[in-house]
Design an enzyme around this catalytic site. Structure first.
Site, PDB file in Angstrom:
ATOM      1  N   CYS A 163       0.813  -1.223   0.000  1.00 61.03           N
ATOM      2  CA  CYS A 163       0.000   0.000   0.000  1.00 61.03           C
ATOM      3  C   CYS A 163       0.852   1.281   0.000  1.00 61.03           C
ATOM      4  O   CYS A 163       0.559   2.232  -0.729  1.00 61.03           O
ATOM      5  CB  CYS A 163      -0.948   0.002   1.199  1.00 61.03           C
ATOM      6  SG  CYS A 163      -0.251  -0.709   2.699  1.00 61.03           S
ATOM      7  N   HIS A 178      -3.032   6.315   4.619  1.00 60.72           N
ATOM      8  CA  HIS A 178      -1.608   6.474   4.914  1.00 60.72           C
ATOM      9  C   HIS A 178      -1.151   7.859   4.459  1.00 60.72           C
ATOM     10  O   HIS A 178      -1.511   8.313   3.361  1.00 60.72           O
ATOM     11  CB  HIS A 178      -0.774   5.450   4.128  1.00 60.72           C
ATOM     12  CG  HIS A 178      -0.929   4.024   4.567  1.00 60.72           C
ATOM     13  ND1 HIS A 178      -1.642   3.639   5.684  1.00 60.72           N
ATOM     14  CD2 HIS A 178      -0.420   2.891   4.024  1.00 60.72           C
ATOM     15  CE1 HIS A 178      -1.560   2.322   5.797  1.00 60.72           C
ATOM     16  NE2 HIS A 178      -0.836   1.840   4.804  1.00 60.72           N
TER      17      HIS A 178
HETATM   18  P1  NAP Z   1      -7.889  -9.186   7.628  1.00 58.18           P
HETATM   19  O1  NAP Z   1      -8.890  -8.118   7.798  1.00 58.18           O
HETATM   20  O2  NAP Z   1      -7.232  -9.790   8.811  1.00 58.18           O
HETATM   21  O3  NAP Z   1      -8.526 -10.358   6.717  1.00 58.18           O
HETATM   22  C1  NAP Z   1      -7.856 -11.549   6.448  1.00 58.18           C
HETATM   23  C2  NAP Z   1      -8.650 -12.394   5.464  1.00 58.18           C
HETATM   24  O4  NAP Z   1      -7.920 -13.576   5.146  1.00 58.18           O
HETATM   25  C3  NAP Z   1      -9.987 -12.846   6.005  1.00 58.18           C
HETATM   26  O5  NAP Z   1     -10.921 -12.930   4.948  1.00 58.18           O
HETATM   27  C4  NAP Z   1      -9.636 -14.228   6.527  1.00 58.18           C
HETATM   28  O6  NAP Z   1     -10.741 -15.103   6.613  1.00 58.18           O
HETATM   29  C5  NAP Z   1      -8.718 -14.709   5.444  1.00 58.18           C
HETATM   30  N1  NAP Z   1      -7.912 -15.836   5.879  1.00 58.18           N
HETATM   31  C6  NAP Z   1      -7.131 -15.915   6.981  1.00 58.18           C
HETATM   32  N2  NAP Z   1      -6.569 -17.142   7.078  1.00 58.18           N
HETATM   33  C7  NAP Z   1      -7.020 -17.854   6.020  1.00 58.18           C
HETATM   34  C8  NAP Z   1      -6.813 -19.176   5.555  1.00 58.18           C
HETATM   35  N3  NAP Z   1      -6.041 -20.029   6.213  1.00 58.18           N
HETATM   36  N4  NAP Z   1      -7.434 -19.582   4.422  1.00 58.18           N
HETATM   37  C9  NAP Z   1      -8.231 -18.730   3.738  1.00 58.18           C
HETATM   38  N5  NAP Z   1      -8.466 -17.456   4.128  1.00 58.18           N
HETATM   39  C10 NAP Z   1      -7.868 -17.028   5.254  1.00 58.18           C
HETATM   40  O7  NAP Z   1      -6.668  -8.675   6.749  1.00 58.18           O
HETATM   41  P2  NAP Z   1      -6.657  -7.636   5.523  1.00 58.18           P
HETATM   42  O8  NAP Z   1      -6.300  -6.293   6.026  1.00 58.18           O
HETATM   43  O9  NAP Z   1      -7.875  -7.773   4.693  1.00 58.18           O
HETATM   44  O10 NAP Z   1      -5.375  -8.134   4.734  1.00 58.18           O
HETATM   45  C11 NAP Z   1      -5.254  -9.433   4.208  1.00 58.18           C
HETATM   46  C12 NAP Z   1      -3.895  -9.578   3.554  1.00 58.18           C
HETATM   47  O11 NAP Z   1      -3.811  -8.687   2.462  1.00 58.18           O
HETATM   48  C13 NAP Z   1      -2.713  -9.177   4.453  1.00 58.18           C
HETATM   49  O12 NAP Z   1      -2.229 -10.256   5.186  1.00 58.18           O
HETATM   50  C14 NAP Z   1      -1.699  -8.675   3.474  1.00 58.18           C
HETATM   51  O13 NAP Z   1      -0.919  -9.763   3.013  1.00 58.18           O
HETATM   52  C15 NAP Z   1      -2.536  -8.153   2.351  1.00 58.18           C
HETATM   53  N6  NAP Z   1      -2.635  -6.687   2.362  1.00 58.18           N
HETATM   54  C16 NAP Z   1      -2.005  -6.027   1.387  1.00 58.18           C
HETATM   55  C17 NAP Z   1      -2.060  -4.681   1.349  1.00 58.18           C
HETATM   56  C18 NAP Z   1      -1.274  -3.987   0.340  1.00 58.18           C
HETATM   57  O14 NAP Z   1      -0.438  -3.234   0.720  1.00 58.18           O
HETATM   58  N7  NAP Z   1      -1.501  -4.172  -0.923  1.00 58.18           N
HETATM   59  C19 NAP Z   1      -2.768  -3.947   2.280  1.00 58.18           C
HETATM   60  C20 NAP Z   1      -3.420  -4.636   3.290  1.00 58.18           C
HETATM   61  C21 NAP Z   1      -3.339  -6.008   3.287  1.00 58.18           C
HETATM   62  P3  NAP Z   1     -11.526 -15.358   8.027  1.00 58.18           P
HETATM   63  O15 NAP Z   1     -12.601 -14.335   8.093  1.00 58.18           O
HETATM   64  O16 NAP Z   1     -12.090 -16.735   7.830  1.00 58.18           O
HETATM   65  O17 NAP Z   1     -10.531 -15.280   9.112  1.00 58.18           O
HETATM   66  N1  12T Z   2       2.664  -5.465   7.152  1.00 56.10           N
HETATM   67  O1  12T Z   2       0.976  -6.224   1.711  1.00 56.10           O
HETATM   68  O2  12T Z   2       0.953  -4.009   8.428  1.00 56.10           O
HETATM   69  O3  12T Z   2       3.052  -6.245   2.280  1.00 56.10           O
HETATM   70  O4  12T Z   2       0.225  -2.297   7.293  1.00 56.10           O
HETATM   71  C1  12T Z   2       0.576  -4.439   3.821  1.00 56.10           C
HETATM   72  C2  12T Z   2       0.288  -3.794   5.009  1.00 56.10           C
HETATM   73  C3  12T Z   2       2.210  -5.746   4.870  1.00 56.10           C
HETATM   74  C4  12T Z   2       1.864  -6.008   2.511  1.00 56.10           C
HETATM   75  C5  12T Z   2       0.699  -3.437   7.378  1.00 56.10           C
HETATM   76  C6  12T Z   2       1.953  -5.108   6.059  1.00 56.10           C
HETATM   77  C7  12T Z   2       1.533  -5.381   3.770  1.00 56.10           C
HETATM   78  C8  12T Z   2       0.982  -4.136   6.120  1.00 56.10           C
END
Ligand code: NAP
Ligand code: 12T
Length: 354
Positions: free
Chosen positions: A129, A253
């Site tokens: 992000c 951010h």
């Molecule tokens: P979050 O609110 O904690 O949501 C996590 C999601 O992953 C939920 O839908 C969860 O399902 C699912 N999940 C967890 N364990 C799983 C498994 N074993 N099998 C299938 N699904 C599973 O987190 P978020 O903020 O949405 O972020 C998710 C991921 O996206 C982060 O870990 C990061 O890698 C990435 N991310 C990237 C950016 C970026 O910079 N581009 C920004 C934010 C996040 P449940 O509801 O069943 O737990």
């Molecule tokens: N640790 O997608 O914690 O690499 O804000 C995104 C957001 C990793 C990523 C965070 C993180 C990622 C966070």
């Protein structure tokens, strides 16, 4: 017209809920959707265009018959499941850091380097992000004057760390207002040993630390920026360094970006004009009217907001600016869905034979 079967992996998360709404609003012709998450959420009911969709537990076979996967369920889940999805013929746009540094995987900011999309082998990575909004703001300046150096400090919202970290900060704030001690079990990062409160605090740690003293988030900003702008994650064409700080903001951010340009003739007025003209960027820069980007006004928007543009009075060709974007939309879901739209437009939703 071809219609696509689309799976959202991590559909119940902070990013996942935005992937759903961005896909609803997108130009992608969707035949059906599948919402996938962990076992914990299986059976939960969500909606897509007013239709009820039941969340399923993600397994390798969830991807049979799927054309396109939008993935945001953490790096470990992506590493395990996306190769299985590709094996079954699905093209995946991944939000996690799992494959970003893989040479076979394009790392894309739409409007900046979508020409790289055509080289995909089934997986396309969405950058971090913090990287996305910085590169979006700098790309038009780099194109015209050439970037020489970037020094960035980030002010990152808690929603970037997921829904549970976000809830933890709100509970800490409530506890403090009640005169109680809040609990800290997740932040700065769930996988590290110690945890600190974020409410009414600042944490100069996002993700774990590398041996050289940089946090992994800082490392990602440096190497992802080089891969996107120079097609080489270790390029020495421009120097990049970063300090990443978690702040008690919910969404949006902020980034204080110091940059120097190769062509020393650039002026603040010309930089403002480039930013104002670039698609996806919004110039909010009028000190007399106290106009500048803020997280509260950027939240819920897809654009990247740029202001406080000024020159370094002691160093010709160097400038400062302040850039804010919604980390869950611009930094994640909108970027992912725009990549998917580009794949559809260029007829690239197919796994090439390797
Ligand atoms: P979050 O609110 O904690 O949501 C996590 C999601 O992953 C939920 O839908 C969860 O399902 C699912 N999940 C967890 N364990 C799983 C498994 N074993 N099998 C299938 N699904 C599973 O987190 P978020 O903020 O949405 O972020 C998710 C991921 O996206 C982060 O870990 C990061 O890698 C990435 N991310 C990237 C950016 C970026 O910079 N581009 C920004 C934010 C996040 P449940 O509801 O069943 O737990
Ligand atoms: N640790 O997608 O914690 O690499 O804000 C995104 C957001 C990793 C990523 C965070 C993180 C990622 C966070």
């Amino acid at each position: 017209m071809k219609r696509y079967v689309v799976a959202i992996l991590g559909a119940t998360g902070a990013v996942g809920s935005r992937l759903i709404s961005e896909l609803e609003q997108s130009k992608i012709p969707v035949a059906t959707v599948r919402f996938l998450a962990s076992k914990r959420s299986a059976g939960k009911k969500l909606h897509f265009k007013n239709r009820e969709i039941i969340v399923e537990e993600a397994t390798p076979d969830s991807f049979s018959g799927v054309d396109l996967v939008l993935s945001s369920a953490g790096g470990a889940v992506s590493k395990k499941l996306l190769p299985e999805a590709v094996k079954r013929g699905a093209v995946c746009v991944d939000n996690t850091s799992a494959f970003r540094m893989d040479d076979q995987v394009p790392l894309i900011v739409p409007g900046v380097n979508d020409d790289q999309l055509a080289c995909h082998h089934g997986i396309i990575a969405n950058p971090n992000c913090s990287t996305i909004q910085m590169v979006a703001a700098l790309a038009p300046l780099h194109q015209r004057w050439g970037l020489e150096q970037i020094i960035v400090s980030t002010y990152q919202a808690v929603s970037g760390a997921g829904q549970s970290a976000w809830n933890e900060m709100l509970q800490q704030a409530q506890a403090r207002l009640n005169g109680e001690e809040g609990k800290a079990n997740i932040l700065p990062t769930a996988s590290d040993k110690k945890h600190y409160p974020l409410a009414f605090n600042l944490l100069p740690q996002i993700d774990v630390f590398e041996d050289d003293g940089y946090s992994h988030e800082e490392w990602k900003m440096i190497h992802e920026t080089k891969k996107i702008l120079f097609n080489d994650q270790d390029s020495s064409r421009a120097k990049v360094t970063a300090t990443c700080v978690r702040v008690p903001v919910e969404i949006g951010h902020g980034e204080s970006i110091y940059f120097s340009l190769e062509d020393k003739s650039a002026t603040v007025a010309e930089i403002r004009k480039e930013i104002a003209q670039a698609p996806g960027l919004v110039l909010q820069d009028n000190p007399q009217e106290q106009l500048y980007p803020q997280p509260l006004s950027a939240a819920g928007k897809k654009e990247t907001f740029v202001g406080r543009i000024r020159e370094d009075l002691e160093n010709a060709g160097a400038f400062q600016m302040w850039v804010v974007a919604d980390n869950l939309l611009r930094g994640a879901a909108s970027n992912t869905v725009e990549i998917a739209e580009e794949l559809v437009k260029k007829d690239l939703v197919k796994v090439p034979n390797n």
